[in-house]
Design an enzyme around this catalytic site. Structure first.
Site, short mmCIF file in Angstrom:
data_model
loop_
_atom_site.label_atom_id
_atom_site.label_comp_id
_atom_site.label_asym_id
_atom_site.label_seq_id
_atom_site.Cartn_x
_atom_site.Cartn_y
_atom_site.Cartn_z
N ASN A 10 0.87 -1.17 0.00
CA ASN A 10 0.00 0.00 0.00
C ASN A 10 0.91 1.22 0.00
O ASN A 10 1.51 1.54 1.03
CB ASN A 10 -0.90 -0.04 1.25
N LYS A 12 0.15 4.23 -0.20
CA LYS A 12 -0.48 5.40 0.45
C LYS A 12 -0.26 6.65 -0.42
O LYS A 12 -0.20 6.53 -1.63
CB LYS A 12 0.04 5.55 1.88
N HIS A 96 -9.48 0.95 4.92
CA HIS A 96 -8.20 1.14 5.62
C HIS A 96 -8.42 2.05 6.83
O HIS A 96 -9.24 2.97 6.78
CB HIS A 96 -7.18 1.75 4.66
N GLU A 98 -6.81 4.44 7.91
CA GLU A 98 -6.63 5.87 7.62
C GLU A 98 -7.90 6.45 7.00
O GLU A 98 -8.27 7.59 7.25
CB GLU A 98 -5.39 6.07 6.73
N GLU A 168 -5.24 -5.24 10.38
CA GLU A 168 -4.25 -4.18 10.61
C GLU A 168 -4.55 -3.49 11.94
O GLU A 168 -5.36 -2.55 11.99
CB GLU A 168 -4.31 -3.15 9.48
N GLY A 174 2.59 2.06 10.89
CA GLY A 174 3.52 3.19 10.79
C GLY A 174 4.24 3.52 12.08
O GLY A 174 4.85 4.57 12.20
N SER A 214 3.62 -2.33 10.28
CA SER A 214 5.07 -2.38 10.52
C SER A 214 5.71 -3.70 10.10
O SER A 214 6.63 -4.20 10.75
CB SER A 214 5.38 -2.06 11.99
P1 13P Z 1 3.10 0.26 7.69
O1 13P Z 1 3.62 -1.01 7.04
O2 13P Z 1 3.81 1.49 7.23
O3 13P Z 1 3.00 0.12 9.17
O4 13P Z 1 1.58 0.45 7.15
C1 13P Z 1 0.71 -0.62 7.19
C2 13P Z 1 -0.49 -0.26 6.42
O5 13P Z 1 -1.26 0.60 6.81
C3 13P Z 1 -0.73 -0.98 5.16
O6 13P Z 1 -2.01 -0.71 4.68
#
Ligand code: 13P
Length: 260
Positions: A10, A12, A96, A98, A168, A174, A214
């Site tokens: 992803n 982002k 997601h 976010e 997740e 993150g 992560s």
């Molecule tokens: P990270 O791997 O940066 O922690 O993000 C995970 C994520 O949100 C994948 O959709």
């Protein structure tokens, strides 16, 4: 039952068309002979055409990061699944954290988007997971119940089996603090149990559950050898070819080792 490993990146809100195309080319070159797993990348919407062009005939999939629930209309700034499909996507990430936390996507909207993905001919990668305060309050299972029942409750069994779920935990995204393999397995096993209770058995057997939060090369092997962890949804470590390929190699190597 063996489920094929599925690792998705992803990206982002990173990598415009030129950078995204460059990364896509690196992945294509490195994974040219890959037959062992499914791989997808999710660029920002404007970078999708460039990535699709580079990944033609590679076997690598392209995913949208979100979609609007409607197919067309007066929704300035939004992208419908139909356009993602036309542009060459096969998957789309839905729900997601976010989107849920920063854009107000609630369970009801996530459910509409899952249906919209199927309407458009896309396979949803449906994200679920708890916040740190929910986990600390002992609400992990209740949160998963709620997110799964609203988003998947209305699906026919064959559609449900075609969903990829991404567990997740919000506190792991993150932050550098991944869930331990045991924590991931516990949540994934709970999700698979939920599926067993709500759909015919083949759904729980076939549906792939990715872990996200992560993930990096150094923890991928231990996570991806858990019995109910069928893949990874990778954020930060998917933005550089070496990091993402390191996760894929670590996951494949650990799985080979655990089976021999
Ligand atoms: P990270 O791997 O940066 O922690 O993000 C995970 C994520 O949100 C994948 O959709």
């Amino acid at each position: 039952m063996a489920r094929r490993l599925f690792i998705a990146g992803n990206w982002k809100m990173n990598l415009g068309p030129a950078q995204a195309a460059g990364l896509a080319l690196e992945l294509k070159a490195a994974l040219a002979s890959n037959t062992a797993l499914d791989v997808a990348v999710a660029p920002v919407a404007v970078s999708i055409p460039a990535v699709v062009a580079k990944l033609k005939h590679s076997g690598l999939h392209v995913a949208g990061q979100d979609l609007h629930a409607e197919a067309s209309g007066a929704f300035t700034g939004a992208v419908p699944g139909e356009h993602l499909r036309e542009a060459g996507c096969t998957y789309v990430i839905v729900g997601h954290s976010e989107r849920r936390q920063l854009f107000g996507d609630d369970d009801a909207l996530v459910a509409k988007k899952v249906k919209a993905a199927f309407r458009a001919g896309l396979l949803p990668i449906l994200c679920v997971g708890e916040t740190l305060s929910q986990r600390q309050a002992g609400q992990l299972e209740a949160v998963l119940d709620q997110q799964l029942s609203v988003a998947m409750g209305g699906l026919a069994a064959d559609q449900a089996a075609a969903v990829t779920l991404a567990y997740e935990p919000v506190w792991a995204i993150g932050t550098g603090h991944n869930a331990t393999p045991e924590q991931a397995q516990e949540a994934h096993a709970y999700i698979r149990g939920w599926l067993r209770g709500h759909f015919p058995a083949f759904v729980a057997d076939q549906l792939r559950i990715q872990y996200g939060g992560s993930v990096k090369a150094s923890n991928a092997g231990a996570l991806l050898t858990q019995p109910d962890v069928d893949g990874a949804l990778v954020g930060g470590a998917s933005l550089k070819a070496a990091d993402f390929l390191g996760i894929i190699e670590a996951g494949l190597a650990a799985r080979r080792a655990s089976r021999s």
